[in-house]
Design a protein around this motif. Structure first.
Motif, PDB file in Angstrom:
ATOM      1  N   GLU A  50       0.688  -1.147  -0.112  1.00  0.00           N
ATOM      2  CA  GLU A  50       0.081   0.247   0.081  1.00  0.00           C
ATOM      3  C   GLU A  50       1.106   1.152  -0.039  1.00  0.00           C
ATOM      4  O   GLU A  50       2.148   1.036   0.269  1.00  0.00           O
ATOM      5  N   ASP A  51       0.294   2.168  -0.488  1.00  0.00           N
ATOM      6  CA  ASP A  51       0.904   3.600  -0.259  1.00  0.00           C
ATOM      7  C   ASP A  51       1.647   4.274   0.914  1.00  0.00           C
ATOM      8  O   ASP A  51       0.710   3.793   1.863  1.00  0.00           O
ATOM      9  N   SER A  52       2.451   4.687   1.225  1.00  0.00           N
ATOM     10  CA  SER A  52       2.740   5.320   2.371  1.00  0.00           C
ATOM     11  C   SER A  52       4.017   6.355   1.908  1.00  0.00           C
ATOM     12  O   SER A  52       5.026   6.239   1.115  1.00  0.00           O
ATOM     13  N   THR A  53       3.969   7.457   2.814  1.00  0.00           N
ATOM     14  CA  THR A  53       5.233   8.418   2.756  1.00  0.00           C
ATOM     15  C   THR A  53       5.783   8.278   4.141  1.00  0.00           C
ATOM     16  O   THR A  53       7.049   7.933   4.074  1.00  0.00           O
ATOM     17  N   ARG A  54       5.264   8.703   5.076  1.00  0.00           N
ATOM     18  CA  ARG A  54       5.955   8.819   6.500  1.00  0.00           C
ATOM     19  C   ARG A  54       6.552   7.248   6.889  1.00  0.00           C
ATOM     20  O   ARG A  54       7.664   7.385   7.278  1.00  0.00           O
ATOM     21  N   THR A  55       5.729   6.397   6.976  1.00  0.00           N
ATOM     22  CA  THR A  55       6.192   5.062   7.610  1.00  0.00           C
ATOM     23  C   THR A  55       7.357   4.462   6.657  1.00  0.00           C
ATOM     24  O   THR A  55       8.320   4.065   7.332  1.00  0.00           O
ATOM     25  N   ARG A  56       7.225   4.459   5.433  1.00  0.00           N
ATOM     26  CA  ARG A  56       8.325   3.811   4.447  1.00  0.00           C
ATOM     27  C   ARG A  56       9.824   4.728   4.538  1.00  0.00           C
ATOM     28  O   ARG A  56      10.696   4.175   5.011  1.00  0.00           O
ATOM     29  N   ILE A 103       6.293  -4.816   6.457  1.00  0.00           N
ATOM     30  CA  ILE A 103       5.455  -5.173   5.620  1.00  0.00           C
ATOM     31  C   ILE A 103       4.326  -4.266   5.958  1.00  0.00           C
ATOM     32  O   ILE A 103       3.789  -4.039   7.171  1.00  0.00           O
ATOM     33  N   ARG A 104       3.721  -3.580   4.979  1.00  0.00           N
ATOM     34  CA  ARG A 104       2.488  -3.039   4.834  1.00  0.00           C
ATOM     35  C   ARG A 104       1.451  -3.657   3.855  1.00  0.00           C
ATOM     36  O   ARG A 104       2.230  -4.122   2.709  1.00  0.00           O
ATOM     37  N   HIS A 105       0.604  -3.873   4.288  1.00  0.00           N
ATOM     38  CA  HIS A 105      -0.585  -4.670   3.250  1.00  0.00           C
ATOM     39  C   HIS A 105      -1.919  -4.505   3.695  1.00  0.00           C
ATOM     40  O   HIS A 105      -2.330  -4.213   4.914  1.00  0.00           O
ATOM     41  N   GLU A 133      -3.901  -3.079  12.523  1.00  0.00           N
ATOM     42  CA  GLU A 133      -3.133  -2.263  13.348  1.00  0.00           C
ATOM     43  C   GLU A 133      -1.832  -1.905  12.913  1.00  0.00           C
ATOM     44  O   GLU A 133      -1.560  -1.912  11.738  1.00  0.00           O
ATOM     45  N   HIS A 134      -1.126  -0.844  13.430  1.00  0.00           N
ATOM     46  CA  HIS A 134      -0.177  -0.084  12.973  1.00  0.00           C
ATOM     47  C   HIS A 134       0.750   0.154  14.238  1.00  0.00           C
ATOM     48  O   HIS A 134       0.630   1.106  14.701  1.00  0.00           O
ATOM     49  N   PRO A 135       1.434  -0.884  14.799  1.00  0.00           N
ATOM     50  CA  PRO A 135       1.965  -0.577  16.047  1.00  0.00           C
ATOM     51  C   PRO A 135       3.137   0.438  16.280  1.00  0.00           C
ATOM     52  O   PRO A 135       3.109   1.078  17.355  1.00  0.00           O
ATOM     53  N   THR A 136       3.852   0.493  15.080  1.00  0.00           N
ATOM     54  CA  THR A 136       5.167   1.256  15.417  1.00  0.00           C
ATOM     55  C   THR A 136       4.401   3.008  15.471  1.00  0.00           C
ATOM     56  O   THR A 136       5.166   3.779  15.963  1.00  0.00           O
ATOM     57  N   GLN A 137       3.290   3.126  14.602  1.00  0.00           N
ATOM     58  CA  GLN A 137       2.721   4.404  14.775  1.00  0.00           C
ATOM     59  C   GLN A 137       2.185   4.740  16.083  1.00  0.00           C
ATOM     60  O   GLN A 137       2.525   5.863  16.811  1.00  0.00           O
ATOM     61  N   ALA A 138       1.234   3.712  16.967  1.00  0.00           N
ATOM     62  CA  ALA A 138       1.247   3.989  18.181  1.00  0.00           C
ATOM     63  C   ALA A 138       2.331   4.125  19.345  1.00  0.00           C
ATOM     64  O   ALA A 138       2.281   5.016  20.191  1.00  0.00           O
ATOM     65  N   HIS A 269      -1.851  14.247  14.734  1.00  0.00           N
ATOM     66  CA  HIS A 269      -2.328  13.677  13.749  1.00  0.00           C
ATOM     67  C   HIS A 269      -1.372  12.520  12.917  1.00  0.00           C
ATOM     68  O   HIS A 269      -0.343  13.115  12.834  1.00  0.00           O
ATOM     69  N   PRO A 270      -1.750  11.245  12.814  1.00  0.00           N
ATOM     70  CA  PRO A 270      -0.763  10.429  12.061  1.00  0.00           C
ATOM     71  C   PRO A 270      -0.282  10.678  10.513  1.00  0.00           C
ATOM     72  O   PRO A 270       0.842  10.416  10.354  1.00  0.00           O
ATOM     73  N   GLY A 271      -1.188  11.518  10.041  1.00  0.00           N
ATOM     74  CA  GLY A 271      -0.802  11.901   8.558  1.00  0.00           C
ATOM     75  C   GLY A 271      -1.340  10.949   7.847  1.00  0.00           C
ATOM     76  O   GLY A 271      -1.436   9.712   8.201  1.00  0.00           O
ATOM     77  N   PRO A 272      -1.765  11.180   6.396  1.00  0.00           N
ATOM     78  CA  PRO A 272      -1.587  12.130   5.821  1.00  0.00           C
ATOM     79  C   PRO A 272      -2.980  13.142   6.221  1.00  0.00           C
ATOM     80  O   PRO A 272      -4.069  12.544   6.579  1.00  0.00           O
ATOM     81  N   MET A 273      -2.953  14.458   6.362  1.00  0.00           N
ATOM     82  CA  MET A 273      -3.871  15.196   6.886  1.00  0.00           C
ATOM     83  C   MET A 273      -4.829  15.668   5.551  1.00  0.00           C
ATOM     84  O   MET A 273      -4.274  16.142   4.652  1.00  0.00           O
TER      85      MET A 273
HETATM   86  N1   CP Z   1       1.167   7.493   9.413  1.00  0.00           N
HETATM   87  C1   CP Z   1       1.056   6.850   8.542  1.00  0.00           C
HETATM   88  O1   CP Z   1       1.126   5.476   8.316  1.00  0.00           O
HETATM   89  O2   CP Z   1       1.613   7.582   7.338  1.00  0.00           O
HETATM   90  P1   CP Z   1       2.061   7.060   5.936  1.00  0.00           P
HETATM   91  O3   CP Z   1       0.699   6.383   5.163  1.00  0.00           O
HETATM   92  O4   CP Z   1       2.415   8.324   5.008  1.00  0.00           O
HETATM   93  O5   CP Z   1       3.034   5.957   5.927  1.00  0.00           O
END
Ligand code: CP
Length: 318
Positions: A50-56, A103-105, A133-138, A269-273
């Motif tokens: 899946e798409d990601s900016t911050r996490t990746r 892994i993001r799925h 879940e998104h454990p590292t975000q928490a 806010h975890p983003g994206p906003m």
């Molecule tokens: N917070 C977060 O998961 O952002 P991304 O989707 O940009 O990785």
């Protein structure tokens, strides 16, 4: 633990260990030379379906600061589009000698499947799976709360008594779920605020207070933390799309509502906003906002997670 799959099964001691290790990592990031030799010779694969900016970029920065070799794999443009299965992709990673797989799925449970499959020997870190879940975000959110609310002296502390209000599309939010479980084990008081249509089935059995009005939640919960979530329209049937103007009026954090918060309260806010929908620009850019601190802290927290799971030094107790 060999894997980081969720926060629901994380103990208080393990959570504090990750947060305190992240403090150690953050201290190293103040130095002129930020790179540590800890994971030299290890290979970390970022496997993103899946798409990601911050996490990746955060996992990539974290692994590189620990001197790991990093391979970024995006399902888009790969043989996944030709129908290759998770098993065959995983076995390909095994063949190249991956030590860690981030892994993001879109499927809830995919990281757990990968971890228990026997297809790979690598440690698995969940970077967000479906609505699960998104454990590292928490963990980075808890790290940010601890630092903002308790200052430099936050090492070893939990979040006992802290009031956290999480607002928005709870139904589709893995961030809300991971935060709920982690904040509970750390002693915080959690409230969800959402229209009935954006609350998941079963919420009333969870350790959380439910509000349908943001104004009521701010008045009754006296929040130390207000965490705003975006509407995840990509996971939603069109019939459930809220009217944007009505949504912003009832559940958006606008400048008037920011004015009603206690002086100590922070905005997350975890983003994206989506500025102007769930959060006004005034709120997103205010001194109370921790949006960019969350991003910066994410690198330290992910360095800690990679170190604890992959270094073989303290991983046995993580
Ligand atoms: N917070 C977060 O998961 O952002 P991304 O989707 O940009 O990785």
């Amino acid at each position: 633990m060999r894997h980081l799959l969720d926060t629901r099964t994380l103990s208080r001691d393990d959570a504090i260990l990750v947060l305190d290790t992240a403090e150690d990592m953050a201290a190293t990031q103040q130095r002129e030379v930020k790179k540590l030799p800890t994971l030299r010779g290890k290979t970390v694969v970022n496997l993103f379906y899946e798409d990601s900016t911050r996490t990746r970029i955060s996992f990539e920065a974290a692994a590189k600061r620990l001197s790991a070799d990093v391979i970024n794999f995006s399902a888009k443009g790969s043989s996944v589009s030709k129908g290759e299965s998770l098993k065959d992709t995983a076995q390909t990673l095994q063949a190249i000698g991956a030590d860690g797989v981030v892994i993001r799925h879109p499927a809830s449970g995919a990281p757990a499947r990968l971890a228990s499959s026997g297809w790979i020997d690598a440690g698995v870190l969940n970077a967000g799976d479906g609505t699960h879940e998104h454990p590292t975000q928490a963990l980075l959110d808890a790290f940010t709360m601890r630092r903002r609310l308790f200052g430099a002296d936050s090492r070893g502390r939990d979040l006992d008594g802290v009031s956290v209000v999480i607002v928005g599309d709870i139904a589709h939010s893995r961030v809300a779920r991971s935060n709920l479980w982690l904040l509970n084990v750390l002693g915080a008081r959690v409230s969800f605020v959402a229209p009935e249509t954006l609350l998941p089935y079963g919420t009333r059995d969870w350790p959380v207070t439910i509000h349908h009005s943001l104004d009521d939640a701010i008045r009754l919960e006296a929040p130390d933390v207000v965490m705003m979530l975006r509407i995840q329209s990509e996971r939603m049937h069109a019939a459930f799309f809220p009217n944007e103007r009505e949504y912003a009026r009832n559940w958006g954090l606008d400048d008037r509502r920011v004015g009603g918060l206690a002086d100590r309260a922070i905005i997350m806010h975890p983003g994206p906003m989506n500025r102007g929908l769930e959060i006004s620009s005034g709120a997103a850019d205010s001194p109370r906002s921790t949006v960019l601190e969350q991003v910066a802290n994410g690198v330290s927290v992910r360095m800690a997670a990679l170190y604890l799971l992959l270094s073989g030094e303290r991983g046995e107790s993580a």
